[in-house]
Design an enzyme around this catalytic site. Structure first.
Site, PDB file in Angstrom:
ATOM      1  CG  HIS A  10       7.754   3.472   6.567  1.00  8.59           C
ATOM      2  ND1 HIS A  10       8.355   4.245   5.589  1.00  8.59           N
ATOM      3  CD2 HIS A  10       6.710   4.211   7.009  1.00  8.59           C
ATOM      4  CE1 HIS A  10       7.706   5.384   5.470  1.00  8.59           C
ATOM      5  NE2 HIS A  10       6.700   5.390   6.326  1.00  8.59           N
TER       6      HIS A  10
ATOM      7  CG  HIS B 115       0.509  11.071   6.614  1.00  6.83           C
ATOM      8  ND1 HIS B 115       0.641   9.707   6.424  1.00  6.83           N
ATOM      9  CD2 HIS B 115       1.558  11.443   7.388  1.00  6.83           C
ATOM     10  CE1 HIS B 115       1.732   9.285   7.048  1.00  6.83           C
ATOM     11  NE2 HIS B 115       2.303  10.312   7.647  1.00  6.83           N
TER      12      HIS B 115
ATOM     13  CG  ASP C 191       4.558   7.209   9.455  1.00  7.24           C
ATOM     14  OD1 ASP C 191       4.078   8.354   9.555  1.00  7.24           O
ATOM     15  OD2 ASP C 191       5.366   6.879   8.578  1.00  7.24           O
TER      16      ASP C 191
ATOM     17  CD  GLU D 265       4.404  12.282   5.119  1.00  2.61           C
ATOM     18  OE1 GLU D 265       5.471  12.789   5.497  1.00  2.61           O
ATOM     19  OE2 GLU D 265       4.240  11.047   5.027  1.00  2.61           O
ATOM     20  CD  GLU D 266       4.334   7.636   4.557  1.00  3.37           C
ATOM     21  OE1 GLU D 266       5.436   7.804   3.980  1.00  3.37           O
ATOM     22  OE2 GLU D 266       4.224   7.461   5.781  1.00  3.37           O
TER      23      GLU D 266
ATOM     24  CD  GLU E  40       5.032  12.305   9.805  1.00  2.43           C
ATOM     25  OE1 GLU E  40       5.382  11.166  10.171  1.00  2.43           O
ATOM     26  OE2 GLU E  40       4.455  12.525   8.731  1.00  2.43           O
TER      27      GLU E  40
ATOM     28  CG  ASP F  96      -0.620   9.080   2.593  1.00  2.90           C
ATOM     29  OD1 ASP F  96      -0.671   9.892   3.535  1.00  2.90           O
ATOM     30  OD2 ASP F  96       0.318   9.073   1.771  1.00  2.90           O
TER      31      ASP F  96
END
Length: 384
Positions: A357, A77, A109, A143-144, A172, A79
Protein backbone atom coordinates in the site's frame (compact mmCIF):
# COMPACT_ATOMS: atom_id res chain seq x y z
CA UNK A 1 6.83 -21.84 -20.02
CA UNK A 2 10.31 -23.15 -19.36
CA UNK A 3 11.35 -23.79 -15.77
CA UNK A 4 14.70 -22.11 -15.15
CA UNK A 5 16.85 -21.37 -12.14
CA UNK A 6 16.47 -17.64 -12.83
CA UNK A 7 12.68 -17.88 -13.06
CA UNK A 8 11.52 -21.07 -11.31
CA UNK A 9 8.05 -22.00 -12.45
CA UNK A 10 7.81 -18.68 -14.28
CA UNK A 11 7.19 -16.78 -11.03
CA UNK A 12 8.98 -13.57 -12.08
CA UNK A 13 7.36 -13.46 -15.51
CA UNK A 14 3.85 -14.02 -14.13
CA UNK A 15 4.32 -11.48 -11.31
CA UNK A 16 5.41 -8.85 -13.87
CA UNK A 17 2.49 -9.68 -16.16
CA UNK A 18 -0.02 -9.35 -13.32
CA UNK A 19 1.48 -6.07 -12.07
CA UNK A 20 1.12 -4.65 -15.58
CA UNK A 21 -2.66 -5.13 -15.29
CA UNK A 22 -3.92 -1.91 -13.60
CA UNK A 23 -6.51 -3.72 -11.51
CA UNK A 24 -7.38 -0.98 -9.01
CA UNK A 25 -10.59 -1.95 -7.19
CA UNK A 26 -13.20 -2.29 -8.71
CA UNK A 27 -11.59 -2.35 -12.20
CA UNK A 28 -10.19 -5.69 -13.32
CA UNK A 29 -7.56 -4.20 -15.61
CA UNK A 30 -7.17 -7.64 -17.29
CA UNK A 31 -5.87 -9.23 -14.07
CA UNK A 32 -8.41 -12.05 -13.75
CA UNK A 33 -8.38 -12.72 -17.50
CA UNK A 34 -4.57 -12.89 -17.64
CA UNK A 35 -4.45 -15.31 -14.72
CA UNK A 36 -7.22 -17.46 -16.17
CA UNK A 37 -5.31 -17.84 -19.43
CA UNK A 38 -2.19 -19.01 -17.60
CA UNK A 39 -4.13 -21.50 -15.47
CA UNK A 40 -5.87 -22.99 -18.49
CA UNK A 41 -2.51 -23.56 -20.18
CA UNK A 42 -1.32 -25.45 -17.10
CA UNK A 43 -4.39 -27.71 -17.24
CA UNK A 44 -6.79 -26.14 -14.76
CA UNK A 45 -10.51 -26.06 -15.39
CA UNK A 46 -11.32 -22.37 -14.96
CA UNK A 47 -14.72 -20.88 -14.14
CA UNK A 48 -15.13 -17.11 -14.32
CA UNK A 49 -17.57 -15.94 -11.66
CA UNK A 50 -18.47 -12.25 -11.97
CA UNK A 51 -20.97 -11.21 -9.29
CA UNK A 52 -22.88 -7.97 -8.80
CA UNK A 53 -24.29 -5.40 -11.16
CA UNK A 54 -23.02 -2.17 -12.69
CA UNK A 55 -20.16 -0.51 -10.84
CA UNK A 56 -20.39 -3.16 -8.12
CA UNK A 57 -19.74 -6.03 -10.57
CA UNK A 58 -16.73 -7.98 -9.36
CA UNK A 59 -14.53 -10.29 -11.44
CA UNK A 60 -13.67 -13.60 -9.73
CA UNK A 61 -12.47 -17.02 -10.75
CA UNK A 62 -12.37 -20.55 -9.41
CA UNK A 63 -9.91 -22.93 -11.00
CA UNK A 64 -9.31 -26.59 -10.18
CA UNK A 65 -7.08 -29.37 -11.40
CA UNK A 66 -7.83 -32.92 -10.28
CA UNK A 67 -10.93 -34.35 -8.62
CA UNK A 68 -9.59 -36.40 -5.74
CA UNK A 69 -8.71 -35.78 -2.11
CA UNK A 70 -7.04 -34.04 -0.45
CA UNK A 71 -8.34 -30.84 -1.98
CA UNK A 72 -6.03 -27.88 -1.31
CA UNK A 73 -7.19 -24.40 -2.25
CA UNK A 74 -5.12 -21.24 -2.61
CA UNK A 75 -7.01 -17.96 -2.12
CA UNK A 76 -5.93 -14.50 -3.19
CA UNK A 77 -6.88 -11.28 -4.94
CA UNK A 78 -5.76 -9.54 -8.10
CA UNK A 79 -7.22 -6.16 -7.17
CA UNK A 80 -4.96 -3.50 -5.67
CA UNK A 81 -5.34 -0.20 -3.83
CA UNK A 82 -4.94 3.09 -5.75
CA UNK A 83 -1.49 4.46 -6.51
CA UNK A 84 -2.07 7.40 -4.15
CA UNK A 85 -0.68 10.93 -4.11
CA UNK A 86 2.91 10.06 -3.18
CA UNK A 87 5.60 10.19 -5.86
CA UNK A 88 6.72 6.88 -7.32
CA UNK A 89 10.26 6.31 -8.55
CA UNK A 90 9.00 3.58 -10.89
CA UNK A 91 5.89 3.13 -13.01
CA UNK A 92 3.29 1.64 -10.61
CA UNK A 93 2.06 -0.66 -13.36
CA UNK A 94 5.32 -1.13 -15.23
CA UNK A 95 6.62 -4.25 -13.50
CA UNK A 96 10.14 -2.82 -13.62
CA UNK A 97 13.08 -4.77 -12.20
CA UNK A 98 16.07 -2.91 -10.79
CA UNK A 99 18.84 -4.42 -8.69
CA UNK A 100 16.98 -7.66 -8.11
CA UNK A 101 13.81 -5.84 -6.98
CA UNK A 102 10.45 -6.00 -8.77
CA UNK A 103 8.48 -2.75 -8.42
CA UNK A 104 4.77 -2.13 -8.90
CA UNK A 105 1.42 -1.88 -7.22
CA UNK A 106 0.49 -5.33 -5.99
CA UNK A 107 4.05 -6.65 -6.01
CA UNK A 108 3.73 -7.92 -2.44
CA UNK A 109 -0.03 -7.47 -1.88
CA UNK A 110 -0.63 -9.83 -3.46
CA UNK A 111 0.13 -10.46 -7.12
CA UNK A 112 3.56 -11.73 -6.15
CA UNK A 113 1.95 -14.30 -3.85
CA UNK A 114 -0.41 -15.48 -6.60
CA UNK A 115 2.48 -15.81 -9.04
CA UNK A 116 4.48 -17.81 -6.49
CA UNK A 117 1.68 -20.29 -5.95
CA UNK A 118 1.03 -20.77 -9.67
CA UNK A 119 4.76 -21.27 -10.21
CA UNK A 120 4.82 -23.80 -7.35
CA UNK A 121 1.97 -25.72 -8.96
CA UNK A 122 3.93 -25.80 -12.24
CA UNK A 123 6.95 -27.24 -10.41
CA UNK A 124 4.79 -29.77 -8.56
CA UNK A 125 2.99 -30.95 -11.71
CA UNK A 126 6.32 -31.27 -13.48
CA UNK A 127 7.26 -33.87 -10.88
CA UNK A 128 3.76 -35.34 -10.47
CA UNK A 129 1.84 -35.11 -13.76
CA UNK A 130 -1.13 -37.01 -12.29
CA UNK A 131 -1.53 -35.83 -8.69
CA UNK A 132 -3.64 -38.00 -6.41
CA UNK A 133 -5.58 -35.09 -4.94
CA UNK A 134 -6.72 -31.78 -6.38
CA UNK A 135 -5.51 -28.18 -6.29
CA UNK A 136 -7.72 -25.14 -6.72
CA UNK A 137 -7.47 -21.35 -6.72
CA UNK A 138 -10.10 -18.93 -5.47
CA UNK A 139 -9.17 -15.51 -6.81
CA UNK A 140 -11.24 -12.36 -6.35
CA UNK A 141 -11.06 -8.81 -7.66
CA UNK A 142 -12.71 -7.29 -4.58
CA UNK A 143 -10.54 -7.92 -1.50
CA UNK A 144 -9.36 -4.31 -1.24
CA UNK A 145 -12.92 -2.98 -1.73
CA UNK A 146 -16.29 -3.65 -0.07
CA UNK A 147 -15.71 -7.44 -0.25
CA UNK A 148 -19.39 -8.11 -0.95
CA UNK A 149 -19.28 -9.67 -4.43
CA UNK A 150 -15.93 -11.39 -4.13
CA UNK A 151 -14.79 -14.25 -1.92
CA UNK A 152 -18.10 -14.45 -0.05
CA UNK A 153 -20.10 -15.06 -3.23
CA UNK A 154 -17.52 -17.44 -4.70
CA UNK A 155 -17.57 -19.54 -1.52
CA UNK A 156 -21.35 -19.79 -1.76
CA UNK A 157 -20.97 -21.01 -5.34
CA UNK A 158 -18.25 -23.50 -4.39
CA UNK A 159 -20.44 -24.94 -1.64
CA UNK A 160 -23.36 -25.39 -4.04
CA UNK A 161 -21.01 -27.19 -6.44
CA UNK A 162 -19.85 -29.54 -3.66
CA UNK A 163 -16.24 -28.40 -4.01
CA UNK A 164 -15.38 -27.08 -0.55
CA UNK A 165 -11.65 -27.72 0.00
CA UNK A 166 -10.12 -29.62 2.88
CA UNK A 167 -7.75 -26.73 3.60
CA UNK A 168 -7.19 -23.25 2.24
CA UNK A 169 -3.96 -21.26 2.10
CA UNK A 170 -4.29 -17.49 1.71
CA UNK A 171 -1.29 -15.75 0.17
CA UNK A 172 -1.46 -12.45 2.05
CA UNK A 173 1.91 -10.90 2.98
CA UNK A 174 2.33 -12.16 6.54
CA UNK A 175 6.02 -11.59 7.19
CA UNK A 176 6.96 -8.34 8.98
CA UNK A 177 10.60 -8.06 7.91
CA UNK A 178 11.93 -11.29 6.39
CA UNK A 179 10.71 -14.49 4.80
CA UNK A 180 9.77 -17.27 7.20
CA UNK A 181 8.80 -15.20 10.23
CA UNK A 182 5.01 -15.57 10.57
CA UNK A 183 2.13 -17.86 9.62
CA UNK A 184 -1.31 -16.49 10.43
CA UNK A 185 -3.64 -19.13 11.88
CA UNK A 186 -6.42 -16.76 12.91
CA UNK A 187 -7.63 -13.19 12.95
CA UNK A 188 -9.46 -10.98 15.38
CA UNK A 189 -13.01 -9.94 14.65
CA UNK A 190 -13.87 -6.35 13.81
CA UNK A 191 -16.90 -4.31 14.86
CA UNK A 192 -17.68 -0.72 13.91
CA UNK A 193 -20.32 1.28 15.76
CA UNK A 194 -21.83 4.73 15.27
CA UNK A 195 -23.75 6.15 18.22
CA UNK A 196 -25.89 9.28 17.78
CA UNK A 197 -27.19 10.93 20.95
CA UNK A 198 -29.97 13.44 20.39
CA UNK A 199 -30.56 16.35 22.74
CA UNK A 200 -32.12 19.78 22.77
CA UNK A 201 -30.21 22.74 21.41
CA UNK A 202 -29.96 25.81 23.62
CA UNK A 203 -27.90 28.71 24.98
CA UNK A 204 -24.96 27.72 27.15
CA UNK A 205 -26.00 30.39 29.69
CA UNK A 206 -29.34 28.63 30.17
CA UNK A 207 -28.48 24.94 30.34
CA UNK A 208 -31.73 24.13 32.18
CA UNK A 209 -33.59 24.99 28.97
CA UNK A 210 -31.52 22.56 26.88
CA UNK A 211 -30.44 18.95 26.95
CA UNK A 212 -26.74 18.56 26.23
CA UNK A 213 -26.11 15.30 24.28
CA UNK A 214 -22.33 15.67 24.57
CA UNK A 215 -22.37 15.05 28.30
CA UNK A 216 -24.37 11.84 27.91
CA UNK A 217 -22.20 10.69 25.02
CA UNK A 218 -19.04 11.23 27.05
CA UNK A 219 -20.53 9.32 29.98
CA UNK A 220 -21.39 6.27 27.90
CA UNK A 221 -18.01 6.34 26.15
CA UNK A 222 -16.38 6.58 29.54
CA UNK A 223 -18.09 3.39 30.66
CA UNK A 224 -17.27 1.57 27.42
CA UNK A 225 -13.58 2.43 27.77
CA UNK A 226 -13.27 2.24 31.56
CA UNK A 227 -11.85 -1.28 31.72
CA UNK A 228 -10.10 -3.64 29.29
CA UNK A 229 -12.43 -6.02 27.49
CA UNK A 230 -10.19 -8.94 28.43
CA UNK A 231 -6.57 -9.88 29.00
CA UNK A 232 -6.20 -12.05 25.92
CA UNK A 233 -6.50 -15.79 25.32
CA UNK A 234 -4.17 -18.65 24.39
CA UNK A 235 -3.69 -17.55 20.78
CA UNK A 236 -4.95 -13.96 20.83
CA UNK A 237 -3.80 -10.66 22.26
CA UNK A 238 -6.28 -8.61 24.36
CA UNK A 239 -9.29 -7.18 22.56
CA UNK A 240 -9.17 -3.45 21.89
CA UNK A 241 -11.91 -0.81 21.81
CA UNK A 242 -10.85 2.46 20.21
CA UNK A 243 -13.01 5.58 19.89
CA UNK A 244 -12.24 6.89 16.41
CA UNK A 245 -14.39 10.03 16.23
CA UNK A 246 -16.54 12.39 18.31
CA UNK A 247 -18.44 14.99 16.29
CA UNK A 248 -21.03 17.63 17.11
CA UNK A 249 -20.74 19.92 14.08
CA UNK A 250 -20.80 22.94 16.35
CA UNK A 251 -19.04 26.09 15.17
CA UNK A 252 -20.35 28.32 17.97
CA UNK A 253 -18.94 28.71 21.48
CA UNK A 254 -22.23 29.64 23.17
CA UNK A 255 -24.57 26.98 21.78
CA UNK A 256 -25.39 23.59 23.27
CA UNK A 257 -25.63 21.29 20.22
CA UNK A 258 -28.69 19.27 19.30
CA UNK A 259 -26.82 16.03 18.73
CA UNK A 260 -23.46 14.35 19.23
CA UNK A 261 -22.06 11.42 17.28
CA UNK A 262 -19.31 8.99 18.19
CA UNK A 263 -17.68 6.23 16.18
CA UNK A 264 -15.71 3.34 17.61
CA UNK A 265 -14.04 0.15 16.51
CA UNK A 266 -13.51 -3.07 18.45
CA UNK A 267 -10.94 -5.64 17.37
CA UNK A 268 -11.97 -8.67 19.40
CA UNK A 269 -10.51 -12.08 20.10
CA UNK A 270 -12.13 -15.49 20.49
CA UNK A 271 -13.50 -14.63 23.95
CA UNK A 272 -16.23 -12.56 22.29
CA UNK A 273 -18.70 -12.61 19.46
CA UNK A 274 -19.96 -9.66 17.47
CA UNK A 275 -23.47 -10.24 18.79
CA UNK A 276 -22.34 -10.20 22.45
CA UNK A 277 -20.38 -6.98 21.98
CA UNK A 278 -23.27 -5.37 20.12
CA UNK A 279 -25.60 -6.19 23.01
CA UNK A 280 -23.12 -4.73 25.50
CA UNK A 281 -22.83 -1.47 23.54
CA UNK A 282 -26.61 -1.16 23.35
CA UNK A 283 -27.02 -1.83 27.07
CA UNK A 284 -24.43 0.77 28.11
CA UNK A 285 -25.86 3.31 25.68
CA UNK A 286 -29.40 2.80 26.98
CA UNK A 287 -28.17 3.42 30.51
CA UNK A 288 -26.72 6.84 29.68
CA UNK A 289 -28.64 7.95 26.60
CA UNK A 290 -32.04 6.27 26.18
CA UNK A 291 -33.33 6.70 22.65
CA UNK A 292 -29.90 7.10 21.07
CA UNK A 293 -29.51 5.82 17.51
CA UNK A 294 -27.01 2.98 17.19
CA UNK A 295 -25.67 1.50 13.98
CA UNK A 296 -23.35 -1.50 14.26
CA UNK A 297 -21.54 -3.31 11.44
CA UNK A 298 -19.53 -6.49 12.02
CA UNK A 299 -17.05 -7.03 9.21
CA UNK A 300 -15.89 -10.37 10.57
CA UNK A 301 -15.86 -12.65 13.59
CA UNK A 302 -12.66 -13.89 15.16
CA UNK A 303 -11.49 -17.31 14.03
CA UNK A 304 -8.72 -19.77 14.81
CA UNK A 305 -7.31 -22.73 12.90
CA UNK A 306 -5.81 -25.20 15.34
CA UNK A 307 -2.11 -25.71 14.57
CA UNK A 308 -2.35 -29.33 13.44
CA UNK A 309 -1.85 -30.75 9.94
CA UNK A 310 -1.60 -29.14 7.43
CA UNK A 311 -0.50 -26.04 9.39
CA UNK A 312 2.46 -28.02 10.64
CA UNK A 313 3.21 -29.11 7.07
CA UNK A 314 3.31 -25.45 6.04
CA UNK A 315 5.53 -24.67 8.98
CA UNK A 316 7.89 -27.46 8.00
CA UNK A 317 8.00 -26.24 4.39
CA UNK A 318 8.94 -22.76 5.59
CA UNK A 319 11.66 -24.19 7.82
CA UNK A 320 13.06 -26.34 4.99
CA UNK A 321 13.50 -23.28 2.74
CA UNK A 322 14.35 -20.47 5.15
CA UNK A 323 16.00 -22.34 8.00
CA UNK A 324 13.73 -20.80 10.63
CA UNK A 325 10.53 -21.98 12.32
CA UNK A 326 7.80 -19.38 11.73
CA UNK A 327 5.78 -17.96 14.58
CA UNK A 328 2.07 -18.82 14.61
CA UNK A 329 0.18 -15.56 14.93
CA UNK A 330 -3.33 -14.07 14.97
CA UNK A 331 -2.54 -10.34 15.00
CA UNK A 332 -3.05 -7.61 12.44
CA UNK A 333 -6.14 -6.58 10.55
CA UNK A 334 -8.72 -8.60 8.66
CA UNK A 335 -8.48 -10.55 5.42
CA UNK A 336 -10.69 -12.76 3.28
CA UNK A 337 -9.62 -15.64 5.51
CA UNK A 338 -12.43 -14.52 7.83
CA UNK A 339 -14.94 -15.67 5.21
CA UNK A 340 -13.09 -18.87 4.30
CA UNK A 341 -12.91 -19.95 7.96
CA UNK A 342 -16.68 -20.52 7.89
CA UNK A 343 -16.19 -23.35 5.40
CA UNK A 344 -12.83 -25.01 6.06
CA UNK A 345 -9.56 -24.66 8.01
CA UNK A 346 -7.46 -21.77 6.71
CA UNK A 347 -4.00 -20.32 7.26
CA UNK A 348 -2.13 -17.40 5.71
CA UNK A 349 1.45 -17.16 4.51
CA UNK A 350 2.98 -14.90 1.89
CA UNK A 351 5.62 -12.31 1.19
CA UNK A 352 7.19 -9.57 3.33
CA UNK A 353 4.63 -6.80 3.75
CA UNK A 354 6.77 -3.77 4.55
CA UNK A 355 5.96 -1.96 1.28
CA UNK A 356 2.32 -2.94 0.76
CA UNK A 357 0.00 0.00 0.00
CA UNK A 358 3.03 2.33 -0.13
CA UNK A 359 4.58 4.20 -3.02
CA UNK A 360 7.21 2.08 -4.81
CA UNK A 361 5.63 -1.14 -3.54
CA UNK A 362 8.13 -3.90 -4.30
CA UNK A 363 9.34 -7.42 -3.70
CA UNK A 364 12.79 -8.90 -4.07
CA UNK A 365 13.22 -11.60 -6.70
CA UNK A 366 14.92 -13.68 -4.03
CA UNK A 367 11.77 -13.55 -1.87
CA UNK A 368 9.58 -14.50 -4.83
CA UNK A 369 11.75 -17.53 -5.47
CA UNK A 370 11.79 -18.48 -1.79
CA UNK A 371 8.00 -18.25 -1.57
CA UNK A 372 7.69 -20.41 -4.68
CA UNK A 373 9.95 -23.01 -3.09
CA UNK A 374 7.93 -22.89 0.16
CA UNK A 375 4.63 -23.36 -1.65
CA UNK A 376 6.11 -26.18 -3.75
CA UNK A 377 7.40 -27.89 -0.60
CA UNK A 378 4.01 -27.46 1.04
CA UNK A 379 2.31 -29.13 -1.94
CA UNK A 380 4.73 -32.05 -1.69
CA UNK A 381 3.86 -32.53 1.98
CA UNK A 382 0.05 -32.22 1.82
CA UNK A 383 -0.66 -33.78 -1.59
CA UNK A 384 1.20 -37.04 -1.06
Amino acid sequence: MAITEQDPGGVVTLARDLIRCPSVTPDDGCGIAALAAVLERIGFSVTLLPFGEGAARTPNLFARIGTGQPHLCFAGHTDVVPVGDADWSHDPFGGEIHGGILFGRGACDMKGGIAAFVAAVRLYLNRHPRPQGSISLLITGDEEGPATNGTVRVLEWIEKQGQIPDFCLVGEPTNPAGMGEVIKIGRRGSLNARITVNGTQGHVAYPHRADNPVHRLLALLGELTAAPLDTGSEWFEPSSLQVTSIDVGNTATNVIPARAVARLNIRFNDLHTGADLSGWIRTVTARHAPGADIHIAISGESFLTEPHEPVEALRAAVRDVTGQVPRLDTGGGTSDARFISRYCPVAEFGLVGTSMHKADEHVSLADLKQLTAIYAGFLEKVMR
